[in-house]
Design a protein around this motif. Structure first.
Motif, PDB file in Angstrom:
ATOM      1  N   ALA A  62       0.863  -1.205   0.046  1.00 26.26           N
ATOM      2  CA  ALA A  62      -0.059   0.075   0.044  1.00 26.26           C
ATOM      3  C   ALA A  62       0.645   1.426  -0.210  1.00 26.26           C
ATOM      4  CB  ALA A  62      -0.937  -0.022   1.252  1.00 26.26           C
ATOM      5  N   LEU A  63       1.997   1.013   0.506  1.00 20.53           N
ATOM      6  CA  LEU A  63       3.058   2.403   0.505  1.00 20.53           C
ATOM      7  C   LEU A  63       3.568   2.674  -0.875  1.00 20.53           C
ATOM      8  CD1 LEU A  63       4.937   1.573   3.949  1.00 20.53           C
ATOM      9  CD2 LEU A  63       3.232   3.482   3.600  1.00 20.53           C
ATOM     10  N   VAL A  64       3.773   1.465  -1.827  1.00 20.57           N
ATOM     11  CA  VAL A  64       4.651   1.792  -3.097  1.00 20.57           C
ATOM     12  C   VAL A  64       4.007   2.752  -3.707  1.00 20.57           C
ATOM     13  CG1 VAL A  64       5.085   0.391  -5.025  1.00 20.57           C
ATOM     14  CG2 VAL A  64       5.813  -0.595  -2.627  1.00 20.57           C
ATOM     15  N   PRO A  65       2.644   2.857  -4.221  1.00 21.29           N
ATOM     16  CA  PRO A  65       2.230   3.822  -5.001  1.00 21.29           C
ATOM     17  C   PRO A  65       2.250   4.988  -4.852  1.00 21.29           C
ATOM     18  CG  PRO A  65       0.423   1.983  -4.742  1.00 21.29           C
ATOM     19  CD  PRO A  65       1.513   1.821  -3.629  1.00 21.29           C
ATOM     20  N   GLY A  66       2.275   5.626  -3.413  1.00 21.72           N
ATOM     21  CA  GLY A  66       2.268   6.772  -2.856  1.00 21.72           C
ATOM     22  C   GLY A  66       4.022   7.278  -2.693  1.00 21.72           C
ATOM     23  N   HIS A  67       4.706   6.392  -2.190  1.00 23.53           N
ATOM     24  CA  HIS A  67       6.185   6.621  -1.926  1.00 23.53           C
ATOM     25  C   HIS A  67       7.271   6.197  -2.847  1.00 23.53           C
ATOM     26  CE1 HIS A  67       5.227   8.106   2.301  1.00 23.53           C
ATOM     27  NE2 HIS A  67       4.184   7.270   2.195  1.00 23.53           N
ATOM     28  N   HIS A  69       9.024   2.470  -4.606  1.00 22.03           N
ATOM     29  CA  HIS A  69       9.527   1.026  -3.963  1.00 22.03           C
ATOM     30  C   HIS A  69      10.392   1.346  -2.987  1.00 22.03           C
ATOM     31  CE1 HIS A  69      11.444  -2.669  -3.625  1.00 22.03           C
ATOM     32  NE2 HIS A  69      10.347  -3.346  -4.042  1.00 22.03           N
ATOM     33  N   ARG A  70      11.481   2.046  -3.442  1.00 24.72           N
ATOM     34  CA  ARG A  70      12.786   2.453  -2.523  1.00 24.72           C
ATOM     35  C   ARG A  70      12.488   3.106  -1.020  1.00 24.72           C
ATOM     36  NH1 ARG A  70      17.889   5.376  -4.804  1.00 24.72           N
ATOM     37  NH2 ARG A  70      17.840   3.342  -6.083  1.00 24.72           N
ATOM     38  N   THR A  71      11.489   4.296  -0.972  1.00 20.89           N
ATOM     39  CA  THR A  71      10.980   4.677   0.104  1.00 20.89           C
ATOM     40  C   THR A  71      10.328   3.953   0.971  1.00 20.89           C
ATOM     41  OG1 THR A  71      11.548   6.895  -0.857  1.00 20.89           O
ATOM     42  CG2 THR A  71       9.816   6.724   1.153  1.00 20.89           C
ATOM     43  N   ALA A  72       9.343   3.160   0.202  1.00 22.25           N
ATOM     44  CA  ALA A  72       8.202   2.311   1.083  1.00 22.25           C
ATOM     45  C   ALA A  72       9.130   1.135   1.766  1.00 22.25           C
ATOM     46  CB  ALA A  72       7.390   1.511   0.067  1.00 22.25           C
ATOM     47  N   ALA A  73      10.069   0.593   0.987  1.00 18.48           N
ATOM     48  CA  ALA A  73      10.959  -0.498   1.602  1.00 18.48           C
ATOM     49  C   ALA A  73      11.718   0.337   2.895  1.00 18.48           C
ATOM     50  CB  ALA A  73      11.835  -0.911   0.795  1.00 18.48           C
ATOM     51  N   ALA A  74      12.068   1.475   2.623  1.00 21.22           N
ATOM     52  CA  ALA A  74      12.895   1.950   3.699  1.00 21.22           C
ATOM     53  C   ALA A  74      12.134   2.213   4.942  1.00 21.22           C
ATOM     54  CB  ALA A  74      13.484   3.377   3.309  1.00 21.22           C
ATOM     55  N   ILE A  75      10.895   2.694   4.815  1.00 21.77           N
ATOM     56  CA  ILE A  75      10.017   2.782   5.767  1.00 21.77           C
ATOM     57  C   ILE A  75       9.692   1.500   6.529  1.00 21.77           C
ATOM     58  CG2 ILE A  75       7.391   3.370   6.064  1.00 21.77           C
ATOM     59  CD1 ILE A  75       7.449   5.359   3.868  1.00 21.77           C
ATOM     60  N   MET A  76       9.304   0.494   5.735  1.00 20.22           N
ATOM     61  CA  MET A  76       9.018  -0.830   6.290  1.00 20.22           C
ATOM     62  C   MET A  76      10.194  -1.228   7.344  1.00 20.22           C
ATOM     63  SD  MET A  76       6.058  -1.420   5.904  1.00 20.22           S
ATOM     64  CE  MET A  76       6.011  -3.077   6.556  1.00 20.22           C
ATOM     65  N   ARG A  77      11.498  -1.018   7.017  1.00 18.95           N
ATOM     66  CA  ARG A  77      12.733  -1.415   7.577  1.00 18.95           C
ATOM     67  C   ARG A  77      13.025  -0.747   8.754  1.00 18.95           C
ATOM     68  NH1 ARG A  77      15.187  -2.352   2.242  1.00 18.95           N
ATOM     69  NH2 ARG A  77      15.557  -0.353   2.038  1.00 18.95           N
ATOM     70  N   ALA A  78      12.550   0.759   8.647  1.00 19.61           N
ATOM     71  CA  ALA A  78      12.558   1.289   9.797  1.00 19.61           C
ATOM     72  C   ALA A  78      11.714   0.913  10.951  1.00 19.61           C
ATOM     73  CB  ALA A  78      12.480   2.914   9.610  1.00 19.61           C
ATOM     74  N   GLY A 225      -1.521   4.377   2.204  1.00 19.51           N
ATOM     75  CA  GLY A 225      -0.679   3.667   2.767  1.00 19.51           C
ATOM     76  C   GLY A 225      -0.319   4.113   4.218  1.00 19.51           C
ATOM     77  N   ALA A 226      -0.770   5.156   4.481  1.00 19.19           N
ATOM     78  CA  ALA A 226      -0.466   5.498   6.045  1.00 19.19           C
ATOM     79  C   ALA A 226      -1.600   4.748   6.928  1.00 19.19           C
ATOM     80  CB  ALA A 226      -0.948   7.108   6.235  1.00 19.19           C
TER      81      ALA A 226
END
Length: 244
Positions: A62-67, A69-78, A225-226
């Motif tokens: 759900a995060l990927v379309p707005g952020h 792929h790279r940023t969505a992955a970084a958010i999830m890792r964090a 995504g939020a």
């Protein structure tokens, strides 16, 4: 997922993948990348996932379309590492970028509204000094815009001096409008390319409507995504509380 997942249910990679049109290997890759929390293992070494992993996967997708792929992955890792402040910073940065893109679109729309068509009355175009006076800039500024690829004057066949036809004058006037709005040359370049591709300013109406539509889609995607991420964070907190 197409299933009513129960707390403590054990899931295979294929169970997580099936509802999202993914491969089981993609799910395993997401875990290895830290997008999903680490999975448990059976006595034979097979991965065991839970509904918490399903929530993580849904949040990431759900995060990927707005952020992206790279940023969505970084958010999830964090989030998975307990670095919530870093996750929030990344989310804020995406919202800030969307706001900046909206402001750019508004500046472009304003510049185009103020750009009334002006025909070049001089046969063959105007020389650099004449155009510079009309725009209220120095000839050196026009040469700088030319080096940046924003304005493309021709050359007088006899003198070799720069000559600006109607298209070059249009581009120079548009660059001048945007520069007065505070936009850097590298930010102006994509718009000038669109103007040239469209064959002028008038056909850009459709381009700008599409641009505004894409911004609206991104805004909705950030909201979606939020919501999914909040659900995952709450599920993580419940799981941690149950273990404690």
């Amino acid at each position: 997922m197409g299933r009513n997942l129960q707390s403590g249910e054990r899931l295979r990679p294929v169970d997580l993948a099936r509802g999202h049109g993914l491969s089981a290997q993609a799910v395993r890759n997401y875990e290895e990348d830290g997008i999903l929390p680490a999975a448990g293992r059976t006595a034979h070494g097979y991965r065991v996932y839970t509904p918490l992993h399903a929530r993580a996967l849904a949040a990431f997708l759900a995060l990927v379309p707005g952020h992206g792929h790279r940023t969505a992955a970084a958010i999830m890792r964090a989030v998975n590492e307990g670095a919530d402040d870093e996750a929030f910073r990344l989310i804020d940065a995406s919202h800030a970028q969307l706001l900046e893109d909206r402001r750019t679109l508004e500046a472009v729309e304003a510049a185009l509204r103020d750009l009334a068509p002006v025909a070049v009355s001089e046969p063959g175009g105007v020389f650099i000094g004449v155009l510079a006076r009309r725009l209220g800039v120095r000839p050196a500024t026009l040469r700088k815009w030319e080096r940046a690829g924003l304005v493309r004057p021709g050359r007088d066949p006899v003198t070799g001096y720069r000559v600006y036809d109607e298209a070059a004058v249009r581009d120079a006037r548009l660059v001048g409008q945007l520069r007065r709005g505070g936009y850097l040359l590298e930010r102006i370049a994509p718009l000038i390319s669109q103007v040239r591709a469209a064959g002028g300013v008038e056909p850009l109406g459709g381009v700008l409507r599409e641009w505004r539509g894409r911004l609206a889609v991104r805004g909705r995607a950030l909201l979606a995504g939020a919501a999914e991420l909040e659900g995952y964070v709450r599920a993580r907190e419940r799981a941690a509380g149950a273990q404690g």
